[in-house]
Design an enzyme around this catalytic site. Structure first.
Site, PDB file in Angstrom:
ATOM      1  N   HIS A   1       0.851  -1.190   0.000  1.00 20.23           N
ATOM      2  CA  HIS A   1       0.000   0.000   0.000  1.00 20.23           C
ATOM      3  C   HIS A   1       0.888   1.242   0.000  1.00 20.23           C
ATOM      4  CE1 HIS A   1       0.963  -0.962   4.201  1.00 20.23           C
ATOM      5  NE2 HIS A   1       1.098   0.346   4.319  1.00 20.23           N
TER       6      HIS A   1
ATOM      7  N   HIS B   1       5.626   6.280  -1.233  1.00 17.96           N
ATOM      8  CA  HIS B   1       6.453   5.078  -1.329  1.00 17.96           C
ATOM      9  C   HIS B   1       5.646   3.841  -0.926  1.00 17.96           C
ATOM     10  CE1 HIS B   1       6.651   6.028   2.933  1.00 17.96           C
ATOM     11  NE2 HIS B   1       6.956   4.765   3.143  1.00 17.96           N
TER      12      HIS B   1
END
Length: 190
Positions: A42, A127
């Site tokens: 995620h 990220h």
């Protein structure tokens, strides 16, 4: 409960990243890293930590409003980098990163307004963590390999509130479990 707000990439994106990670795991020293798994991949927007049960309804309502005020947008996973003096390896993002940052700011603001202690504000760095290490490691070969990686693009249509359940077994390498508590549609998609 331990919560965070996130963007969850679709299956074709995580499949492309899984193929790239399989190649990374063949590099020298890769067996010394703790690789994250596809079910937990995620892009964290805001990490809330332990949230008092009494605050969750207000947080959820505020996240729903934040999502509603944000239009859907296009992203792809692209390249990579490291955090924590070589303790975390991640895949980056490209596309409408400005809207992703706006959504991250709104997710953080929703928590602050709901009374969730957030600590110091830091500029959001998109990220997706693919590996961690307890000790610093030379991430350059992994980052160089990720330089050539680009996933399929997708349209982000919702903001997820996710519960993180940390491992309790003590088994080395056990991954946290993630449970999506809510998926709030973004304004232009709902």
């Amino acid at each position: 409960m331990r919560l965070f707000a996130a963007v969850l990439p679709p299956d074709d994106v995580t499949a492309a990243l899984a193929a790239e990670v399989a190649a990374l795991r063949m590099l020298p020293g890769a067996d010394g890293l703790r690789w994250t798994g596809r079910p937990g991949w995620h892009l964290t927007l805001a990490f809330y930590g332990e949230v008092d049960d009494d605050l969750v309804p207000d947080l959820s309502a505020r996240l729903e409003r934040a999502a509603h005020r944000t239009a859907s947008f296009t992203l792809a996973l692209r390249g990579g980098g490291q955090f924590g003096h070589g303790r975390a390896l991640w895949a980056g993002a490209e596309g409408d990163v400005a809207t992703l940052r706006l959504l991250a700011d709104r997710a953080e603001s929703a928590a602050r307004k709901a009374g969730v202690p957030m600590g110091e504000h830091r500029r959001y760095k998109p990220h997706l963590t693919v590996a961690r290490s307890r000790e610093a490691f030379d991430a350059r070969p992994y980052v160089e390999a990720l330089d050539h990686f680009t996933s399929p693009a997708w349209t982000v249509t919702d903001l997820a509130l996710v519960r993180s359940c940390l491992p309790t077994s003590g088994v080395p390498g056990e991954q946290p479990r993630y449970e999506t508590v809510a998926r709030n549609p973004l304004g232009a998609s709902g």
